[in-house]
Design an enzyme around this catalytic site. Sequence first.
Site, short mmCIF file in Angstrom:
data_model
loop_
_atom_site.label_atom_id
_atom_site.label_comp_id
_atom_site.label_asym_id
_atom_site.label_seq_id
_atom_site.Cartn_x
_atom_site.Cartn_y
_atom_site.Cartn_z
N GLU A 53 93.37 73.60 -3.00
CA GLU A 53 94.70 73.09 -2.48
C GLU A 53 95.33 72.85 -3.77
OE1 GLU A 53 97.82 70.62 -1.32
OE2 GLU A 53 96.37 70.13 -2.91
N ASP B 283 96.24 64.74 4.12
CA ASP B 283 96.52 64.85 2.70
C ASP B 283 97.22 63.69 2.46
OD1 ASP B 283 96.79 65.58 0.05
OD2 ASP B 283 97.07 67.86 1.03
#
Length: 348
Positions: free
Chosen positions: A200, A223
């Site tokens: 990511e 997140d």
Amino acid sequence: MIDFLKRLSNVDAIAGREKEVRTLLRNEMKDYSDEIRYDHLGSICFKSSGTEENPVKIMFSAHMDEVGFFVRHISDNGFIYLIAVGGVLDKSKEMQKVRVTTESGEKIPGILNVTKADGKVKDMYVDVGCETGQEISDLGIQIGDMVTFASESYEMAQPKVICGKAMDDRTGCYVVSNAIKKIHEVKHKSEVWMVASSSEEVGTRGGKTATELIDADIVVAVDVANNPELVKNYTNHRLLSKGCMILHYDKTMVPNEKFLRYVKKLAKEHDVLFQEDMFSGGGTDCANAHLVNSGKLALVIGIPLRYCHAAWSLVHEDDLNNAISLVTEIATSIGKKEYESFINFEED
């Protein structure tokens, strides 16, 4: 439960080198999964089956990789030069304890330092106590080895505040690992996938490949967001201990309005404490994932952190628990009827 977060924080995993985190999560989550899949980047996907025929597929994605470094050069005079992998804060590059992970898995401790030009970081190098390049090679260190901060997680004097490295996004990994245990005990209509994604920090890559692998209908990124620690007024929607965040917008993704309203309503009905936020920059696994095929419904659940992308970050246990509750409620409440209402654009 917090002990598992500390273990996640303490292991090392930059993009493409996520084995240590993947192993921890597989051991923690396998007994609560009906199936485990891997994409070709190394993302690990845990399935919890739904009760409906041809169920909606909901994917919750937290990324395994942390910001860190690769060994780029080994100098003749005994220093290891680095390249950053992800957006490491410049103020965390000077006089920090780090460790090099060799091909054999040995951890070699060192001190990270920098040279500067015009006040800006020019080169980053690690001192492992050697005088020559040959001595470094004799330790088993090679170009391409992973280098990470050597920060060991601990609980601070203030109750429920945990400090450690890689909380972006080991906190998200912690949330999905706990949520799958909760939904395992409940019949739910949709097919739910808890995903720990790869890479990511270098372009939200694993979120896309995992979405394609699973063919998810809905993607929820779990997140973090950086808490501006000196600002505690109405402009700060990322306060520690005030709940997880539900994002209205970031530069890479705008959520479906009906879905967003549904999740906020769900949180209120189940007394999940949350803050409402927007990102002026950055992105999450949803950035690429929501563009797969004809588009996927997407949303971001955020966890407030202090000192994101640094050698140390602070997170509050209450925010994690609220995020776990929200993921659980979304996973167990949505079925075909709800999903079809979200994508019905004839009734705007």
